[in-house]
Design a protein around this motif. Sequence first.
Motif, PDB file in Angstrom:
ATOM      1  N   GLY A   6      -4.681   2.019   5.434  1.00  0.00           N
ATOM      2  CA  GLY A   6      -3.738   2.984   5.978  1.00  0.00           C
ATOM      3  C   GLY A   6      -2.769   2.380   6.978  1.00  0.00           C
ATOM      4  O   GLY A   6      -1.664   2.881   7.165  1.00  0.00           O
ATOM      5  N   SER A   7      -3.154   1.289   7.624  1.00  0.00           N
ATOM      6  CA  SER A   7      -2.269   0.650   8.601  1.00  0.00           C
ATOM      7  C   SER A   7      -1.224  -0.234   7.938  1.00  0.00           C
ATOM      8  O   SER A   7      -0.337  -0.748   8.608  1.00  0.00           O
ATOM      9  CB  SER A   7      -3.086  -0.170   9.602  1.00  0.00           C
ATOM     10  OG  SER A   7      -3.710  -1.262   8.953  1.00  0.00           O
ATOM     11  N   LEU A   8      -1.321  -0.428   6.617  1.00  0.00           N
ATOM     12  CA  LEU A   8      -0.393  -1.301   5.898  1.00  0.00           C
ATOM     13  C   LEU A   8       0.595  -0.540   5.018  1.00  0.00           C
ATOM     14  O   LEU A   8       1.330  -1.155   4.256  1.00  0.00           O
ATOM     15  CB  LEU A   8      -1.186  -2.283   5.021  1.00  0.00           C
ATOM     16  CG  LEU A   8      -2.209  -3.161   5.733  1.00  0.00           C
ATOM     17  CD1 LEU A   8      -3.008  -3.961   4.733  1.00  0.00           C
ATOM     18  CD2 LEU A   8      -1.531  -4.069   6.734  1.00  0.00           C
ATOM     19  N   VAL A   9       0.615   0.780   5.100  1.00  0.00           N
ATOM     20  CA  VAL A   9       1.434   1.597   4.213  1.00  0.00           C
ATOM     21  C   VAL A   9       2.900   1.202   4.333  1.00  0.00           C
ATOM     22  O   VAL A   9       3.452   1.106   5.424  1.00  0.00           O
ATOM     23  CB  VAL A   9       1.256   3.095   4.518  1.00  0.00           C
ATOM     24  CG1 VAL A   9       2.237   3.939   3.737  1.00  0.00           C
ATOM     25  CG2 VAL A   9      -0.162   3.525   4.218  1.00  0.00           C
ATOM     26  N   GLY A  10       3.512   0.927   3.169  1.00  0.00           N
ATOM     27  CA  GLY A  10       4.937   0.624   3.104  1.00  0.00           C
ATOM     28  C   GLY A  10       5.320  -0.812   3.374  1.00  0.00           C
ATOM     29  O   GLY A  10       6.481  -1.171   3.223  1.00  0.00           O
ATOM     30  N   GLN A  11       4.397  -1.669   3.761  1.00  0.00           N
ATOM     31  CA  GLN A  11       4.714  -3.068   4.043  1.00  0.00           C
ATOM     32  C   GLN A  11       4.501  -3.917   2.801  1.00  0.00           C
ATOM     33  O   GLN A  11       3.496  -3.771   2.113  1.00  0.00           O
ATOM     34  CB  GLN A  11       3.821  -3.605   5.158  1.00  0.00           C
ATOM     35  CG  GLN A  11       3.957  -2.887   6.471  1.00  0.00           C
ATOM     36  CD  GLN A  11       2.998  -3.450   7.500  1.00  0.00           C
ATOM     37  OE1 GLN A  11       2.782  -4.662   7.562  1.00  0.00           O
ATOM     38  NE2 GLN A  11       2.400  -2.577   8.296  1.00  0.00           N
ATOM     39  N   ALA A  12       5.426  -4.822   2.518  1.00  0.00           N
ATOM     40  CA  ALA A  12       5.265  -5.773   1.417  1.00  0.00           C
ATOM     41  C   ALA A  12       4.679  -7.052   2.005  1.00  0.00           C
ATOM     42  O   ALA A  12       5.329  -7.727   2.807  1.00  0.00           O
ATOM     43  CB  ALA A  12       6.603  -6.044   0.747  1.00  0.00           C
TER      44      ALA A  12
ATOM     45  N   VAL B  70       0.875  -1.167   0.000  1.00  0.00           N
ATOM     46  CA  VAL B  70       0.000   0.000   0.000  1.00  0.00           C
ATOM     47  C   VAL B  70       0.916   1.222   0.000  1.00  0.00           C
ATOM     48  O   VAL B  70       1.700   1.423   0.929  1.00  0.00           O
ATOM     49  CB  VAL B  70      -0.930   0.019   1.227  1.00  0.00           C
ATOM     50  CG1 VAL B  70      -1.814   1.250   1.213  1.00  0.00           C
ATOM     51  CG2 VAL B  70      -1.778  -1.237   1.272  1.00  0.00           C
ATOM     52  N   THR B  71       0.844   2.027  -1.072  1.00  0.00           N
ATOM     53  CA  THR B  71       1.699   3.209  -1.168  1.00  0.00           C
ATOM     54  C   THR B  71       1.025   4.398  -0.500  1.00  0.00           C
ATOM     55  O   THR B  71       1.550   4.950   0.451  1.00  0.00           O
ATOM     56  CB  THR B  71       2.028   3.524  -2.631  1.00  0.00           C
ATOM     57  OG1 THR B  71       0.821   3.629  -3.375  1.00  0.00           O
ATOM     58  CG2 THR B  71       2.901   2.437  -3.219  1.00  0.00           C
ATOM     59  N   GLN B  72      -0.119   4.802  -1.028  1.00  0.00           N
ATOM     60  CA  GLN B  72      -0.916   5.876  -0.430  1.00  0.00           C
ATOM     61  C   GLN B  72      -2.369   5.525  -0.729  1.00  0.00           C
ATOM     62  O   GLN B  72      -2.801   5.614  -1.875  1.00  0.00           O
ATOM     63  CB  GLN B  72      -0.546   7.225  -1.037  1.00  0.00           C
ATOM     64  CG  GLN B  72      -1.267   8.361  -0.400  1.00  0.00           C
ATOM     65  CD  GLN B  72      -0.828   9.705  -0.989  1.00  0.00           C
ATOM     66  OE1 GLN B  72      -0.009   9.755  -1.883  1.00  0.00           O
ATOM     67  NE2 GLN B  72      -1.409  10.768  -0.478  1.00  0.00           N
ATOM     68  N   PRO B  73      -3.117   5.052   0.271  1.00  0.00           N
ATOM     69  CA  PRO B  73      -4.468   4.561   0.004  1.00  0.00           C
ATOM     70  C   PRO B  73      -5.292   5.556  -0.796  1.00  0.00           C
ATOM     71  O   PRO B  73      -5.200   6.749  -0.533  1.00  0.00           O
ATOM     72  CB  PRO B  73      -5.058   4.372   1.397  1.00  0.00           C
ATOM     73  CG  PRO B  73      -3.878   4.236   2.296  1.00  0.00           C
ATOM     74  CD  PRO B  73      -2.795   5.062   1.689  1.00  0.00           C
TER      75      PRO B  73
END
Length: 153
Positions: free
Chosen positions: A82-88, A50-53
């Motif tokens: 929004g809680s997953l931003v930046g996680q692969a 998630v980059t920017q929801p």
Amino acid sequence: MNRCLPARKGFFLGLMSLLVSFVTLVPAPVAAQDLVRQFPAAAKRGTLVVTQPPNILINGHAERLSPGARIKNPSNMIVLSGSLVGQALLANYLRDPQGQIHEVWLLSPAEAQQKRTGMEAVTNFVFGSDADKPKTDDGKTPFDQLPKFQQSQ
């Protein structure tokens, strides 16, 4: 009229009600944590970032979450994007009729072992055994790399 119970009966009833309330409040170990969820046959697998929801990346390709998209964690609980931003994260996903990502299931290690389409390996090199094969047009070959034919004069 005596409305009170004798001391012994009241004590045991109180103890029993306390025991019953304690048993109902203590959570039992959940056996469903070890179960593998059943996913729809059309669901594909990919690495979700998630980059920017609502903008996301699936296997490095820019995608978009549909309005009302649902993301479920391995416990099958809804997670906000929004809680997953930046996680692969490894996930199975479904698209809606407009092509946007509509349902996402984040995978547990046991679910990740199952085979599913969408994670095919992409290579950018040619083996020596493939080099001697004649070049063919797959519809994506640039014009200057197409095979050239001799023109008869």
